[in-house]
Scaffold this motif. Structure first.
Motif, PDB file in Angstrom:
ATOM      1  N   ILE A 173     -83.531  54.349  21.859  1.00  0.00           N
ATOM      2  CA  ILE A 173     -83.086  54.063  20.494  1.00  0.00           C
ATOM      3  C   ILE A 173     -82.498  55.313  19.856  1.00  0.00           C
ATOM      4  N   GLN A 174     -83.157  56.457  20.055  1.00  0.00           N
ATOM      5  CA  GLN A 174     -82.641  57.722  19.524  1.00  0.00           C
ATOM      6  C   GLN A 174     -81.242  58.009  20.052  1.00  0.00           C
ATOM      7  N   ALA A 175     -81.058  57.774  21.334  1.00  0.00           N
ATOM      8  CA  ALA A 175     -79.752  58.026  21.959  1.00  0.00           C
ATOM      9  C   ALA A 175     -78.685  57.093  21.381  1.00  0.00           C
ATOM     10  N   ASP A 176     -79.037  55.822  21.215  1.00  0.00           N
ATOM     11  CA  ASP A 176     -78.075  54.852  20.663  1.00  0.00           C
ATOM     12  C   ASP A 176     -77.675  55.215  19.240  1.00  0.00           C
ATOM     13  N   ILE A 177     -78.668  55.537  18.409  1.00  0.00           N
ATOM     14  CA  ILE A 177     -78.374  55.888  17.020  1.00  0.00           C
ATOM     15  C   ILE A 177     -77.539  57.162  16.946  1.00  0.00           C
ATOM     16  N   GLY A 178     -77.905  58.135  17.764  1.00  0.00           N
ATOM     17  CA  GLY A 178     -77.141  59.388  17.774  1.00  0.00           C
ATOM     18  C   GLY A 178     -75.693  59.173  18.164  1.00  0.00           C
ATOM     19  N   GLU A 179     -75.468  58.305  19.150  1.00  0.00           N
ATOM     20  CA  GLU A 179     -74.092  58.015  19.589  1.00  0.00           C
ATOM     21  C   GLU A 179     -73.290  57.335  18.479  1.00  0.00           C
ATOM     22  N   ILE A 180     -73.933  56.403  17.785  1.00  0.00           N
ATOM     23  CA  ILE A 180     -73.252  55.697  16.685  1.00  0.00           C
ATOM     24  C   ILE A 180     -72.930  56.668  15.554  1.00  0.00           C
ATOM     25  N   GLU A 181     -73.880  57.543  15.234  1.00  0.00           N
ATOM     26  CA  GLU A 181     -73.675  58.505  14.151  1.00  0.00           C
ATOM     27  C   GLU A 181     -72.501  59.441  14.431  1.00  0.00           C
ATOM     28  N   GLN A 182     -72.230  59.692  15.690  1.00  0.00           N
ATOM     29  CA  GLN A 182     -71.154  60.605  16.068  1.00  0.00           C
ATOM     30  C   GLN A 182     -69.791  59.925  16.165  1.00  0.00           C
TER      31      GLN A 182
ATOM     32  N   ASN B 166     -49.879  38.849   9.051  1.00  0.00           N
ATOM     33  CA  ASN B 166     -49.751  40.103   9.787  1.00  0.00           C
ATOM     34  C   ASN B 166     -50.855  41.091   9.428  1.00  0.00           C
ATOM     35  N   LEU B 167     -51.229  41.122   8.144  1.00  0.00           N
ATOM     36  CA  LEU B 167     -52.279  42.041   7.707  1.00  0.00           C
ATOM     37  C   LEU B 167     -53.623  41.681   8.329  1.00  0.00           C
ATOM     38  N   ILE B 168     -53.918  40.385   8.396  1.00  0.00           N
ATOM     39  CA  ILE B 168     -55.170  39.954   9.017  1.00  0.00           C
ATOM     40  C   ILE B 168     -55.215  40.417  10.471  1.00  0.00           C
ATOM     41  N   HIS B 169     -54.086  40.293  11.162  1.00  0.00           N
ATOM     42  CA  HIS B 169     -54.028  40.723  12.564  1.00  0.00           C
ATOM     43  C   HIS B 169     -54.238  42.220  12.717  1.00  0.00           C
ATOM     44  N   GLU B 170     -53.914  42.992  11.703  1.00  0.00           N
ATOM     45  CA  GLU B 170     -54.122  44.441  11.776  1.00  0.00           C
ATOM     46  C   GLU B 170     -55.602  44.795  11.799  1.00  0.00           C
ATOM     47  N   TYR B 171     -56.423  43.954  11.173  1.00  0.00           N
ATOM     48  CA  TYR B 171     -57.850  44.255  11.069  1.00  0.00           C
ATOM     49  C   TYR B 171     -58.704  43.493  12.077  1.00  0.00           C
ATOM     50  N   VAL B 172     -58.258  42.302  12.455  1.00  0.00           N
ATOM     51  CA  VAL B 172     -59.047  41.465  13.352  1.00  0.00           C
ATOM     52  C   VAL B 172     -58.219  41.132  14.579  1.00  0.00           C
ATOM     53  N   GLY B 173     -58.767  41.423  15.736  1.00  0.00           N
ATOM     54  CA  GLY B 173     -58.055  41.117  16.967  1.00  0.00           C
ATOM     55  C   GLY B 173     -58.332  39.697  17.421  1.00  0.00           C
ATOM     56  N   PHE B 174     -57.341  38.829  17.337  1.00  0.00           N
ATOM     57  CA  PHE B 174     -57.509  37.471  17.855  1.00  0.00           C
ATOM     58  C   PHE B 174     -56.167  36.970  18.352  1.00  0.00           C
ATOM     59  N   ASN B 175     -56.234  36.123  19.359  1.00  0.00           N
ATOM     60  CA  ASN B 175     -55.031  35.597  19.995  1.00  0.00           C
ATOM     61  C   ASN B 175     -55.143  34.080  20.038  1.00  0.00           C
TER      62      ASN B 175
ATOM     63  N   GLU C 215     -63.326  54.337   9.884  1.00  0.00           N
ATOM     64  CA  GLU C 215     -61.918  54.088   9.578  1.00  0.00           C
ATOM     65  C   GLU C 215     -61.774  52.614   9.216  1.00  0.00           C
ATOM     66  N   GLU C 216     -61.195  52.357   8.062  1.00  0.00           N
ATOM     67  CA  GLU C 216     -61.137  51.005   7.517  1.00  0.00           C
ATOM     68  C   GLU C 216     -60.561  49.989   8.502  1.00  0.00           C
ATOM     69  N   LYS C 217     -59.576  50.385   9.281  1.00  0.00           N
ATOM     70  CA  LYS C 217     -58.866  49.453  10.158  1.00  0.00           C
ATOM     71  C   LYS C 217     -59.738  48.915  11.295  1.00  0.00           C
ATOM     72  N   ASN C 218     -60.821  49.602  11.623  1.00  0.00           N
ATOM     73  CA  ASN C 218     -61.613  49.233  12.802  1.00  0.00           C
ATOM     74  C   ASN C 218     -62.701  48.214  12.461  1.00  0.00           C
ATOM     75  N   PHE C 219     -62.285  47.095  11.871  1.00  0.00           N
ATOM     76  CA  PHE C 219     -63.225  46.058  11.438  1.00  0.00           C
ATOM     77  C   PHE C 219     -63.989  45.453  12.612  1.00  0.00           C
ATOM     78  N   ASP C 220     -63.281  45.071  13.661  1.00  0.00           N
ATOM     79  CA  ASP C 220     -63.930  44.448  14.816  1.00  0.00           C
ATOM     80  C   ASP C 220     -65.034  45.336  15.383  1.00  0.00           C
ATOM     81  N   GLN C 221     -64.714  46.601  15.574  1.00  0.00           N
ATOM     82  CA  GLN C 221     -65.662  47.554  16.136  1.00  0.00           C
ATOM     83  C   GLN C 221     -66.878  47.711  15.216  1.00  0.00           C
ATOM     84  N   ARG C 222     -66.608  47.745  13.915  1.00  0.00           N
ATOM     85  CA  ARG C 222     -67.675  47.932  12.941  1.00  0.00           C
ATOM     86  C   ARG C 222     -68.629  46.728  12.938  1.00  0.00           C
ATOM     87  N   ILE C 223     -68.078  45.534  13.012  1.00  0.00           N
ATOM     88  CA  ILE C 223     -68.906  44.320  13.010  1.00  0.00           C
ATOM     89  C   ILE C 223     -69.830  44.300  14.227  1.00  0.00           C
TER      90      ILE C 223
END
Length: 316
Positions: free
Chosen positions: A22-31, A113-122, A37-45
């Motif tokens: 758990i310590q390793a996972d949290i440390g990796e996320i913190e780094q 187009n803006l939605i596609h910038e934040y959410v990756g879907f096909n 970055e606002e654009k990385n919605f998918d990754q953040r979710i």
């Protein structure tokens, strides 16, 4: 060493190993600065879900198993702090979208187009097409359209009415790709629920949309959402679909809001409307089979036998 003492040592070792992971996972996320970055919605979710359902839940389980809680409490605090910071970024993002929708800046192709910038879907990806599944696009759209908690149902449904279920957002994005839509069309969503489909169609196409909803609390919620987003061409009517006025409608969407005789009654009403002008009926879910039997419609079946595909039917 007794068996009891051995079991305690083994449990402590297991807990220590889990805590280290758990310590390793949290440390990796913190780094990982990219999460902020606002654009990385998918990754953040994905990380928010990981923190909530893997890290925090696991820590809470461990807290019940050990008396040495200080380290676990600190780790929980760190995980909850990251989660809160990431959710705050998304809240700000949704508020920005809401403000720009109100100002008329996000509409039509630009909104798409803006939605596609934040959410990756096909839309060509069939990963979820075997069922009415939800994904990150739904989370994003829910965030933009959520101004209050989902209301409780206040009216009992008739036996042939179907309990409310949101149309997956990707289905609406697929629906508006229909090249036959024109600026003069009026879109009706029968069984509009919280209003997402009607609002999305308006934002993505600019055409006038109307929602017909039996449940007053759902209809009030949808009206409030349209008002909050300053969308005058989106209206919601609290009525039984068998009693609604469809005289303006040219496109009618149903995600199986009812079945049996109620559906037949509504289809008969729409058939009479089709005598005045050409109409299109778009279906999703089990109601498609009943619509396909109507001899006054030119039914276009999907390429595969799957009720969770959009089907377009045009009056003859």
């Amino acid at each position: 060493m007794t068996k009891k003492e051995s079991d305690i040592i083994n449990q402590d070792n297991e807990i220590s190993a889990v805590v280290s992971a758990i310590q390793a996972d949290i440390g990796e996320i913190e780094q990982d600065a990219s999460l902020y970055e606002e654009k990385n919605f998918d990754q953040r979710i994905e990380i928010v879900d990981f923190l909530e359902f893997h890290i925090i839940d696991q820590i809470e389980e461990l807290l019940l198993k050990t008396a040495n809680q200080d380290q676990l409490i600190l780790l929980k605090y760190r995980a909850e702090k990251i989660k809160s910071e990431l959710e705050e970024i998304d809240t700000g993002l949704f508020q920005k979208f809401q403000a720009n929708i109100r100002a008329g800046k996000y509409a039509g192709r630009e909104f798409n187009n803006l939605i596609h910038e934040y959410v990756g879907f096909n839309l060509g990806d069939n990963e979820h097409q075997e069922e009415a599944g939800y994904d990150n696009l739904d989370i994003f759209i829910n965030g933009i359209f959520s101004f209050q908690a989902m209301p409780e149902q206040t009216k009992d449904l008739e036996p042939e009415m179907v309990f409310y279920q949101k149309t997956p957002a990707r289905i609406i994005f697929e629906l508006v790709e229909n090249p036959n839509f024109t600026k003069n069309d009026v879109f009706f969503d029968l069984g509009s629920g919280l209003g997402q489909a009607a609002i999305l169609v308006n934002l993505l196409t600019g055409i006038k949309t109307k929602g017909i909803e039996f449940e007053p609390a759902f209809c009030d919620y949808a009206k409030d959402c349209a008002t909050q987003l300053s969308l005058p061409n989106v209206t919601f009517i609290n009525t039984d679909a068998r009693e609604a006025n469809y005289s303006e409608g040219t496109i009618f969407f149903m995600y199986t809001p009812f079945k049996g005789e109620i559906l037949e009654d509504v289809l008969e009403i729409l058939r009479k409307e089709s005598l005045q002008r050409k109409i299109t009926i778009i279906t999703y879910g089990p109601c498609t089979a009943q619509v396909a039997l109507q001899n006054w419609l030119d039914f276009t079946a999907p390429n595969e036998d799957n009720i969770y595909k959009l089907c377009f039917s045009t009056s003859l």
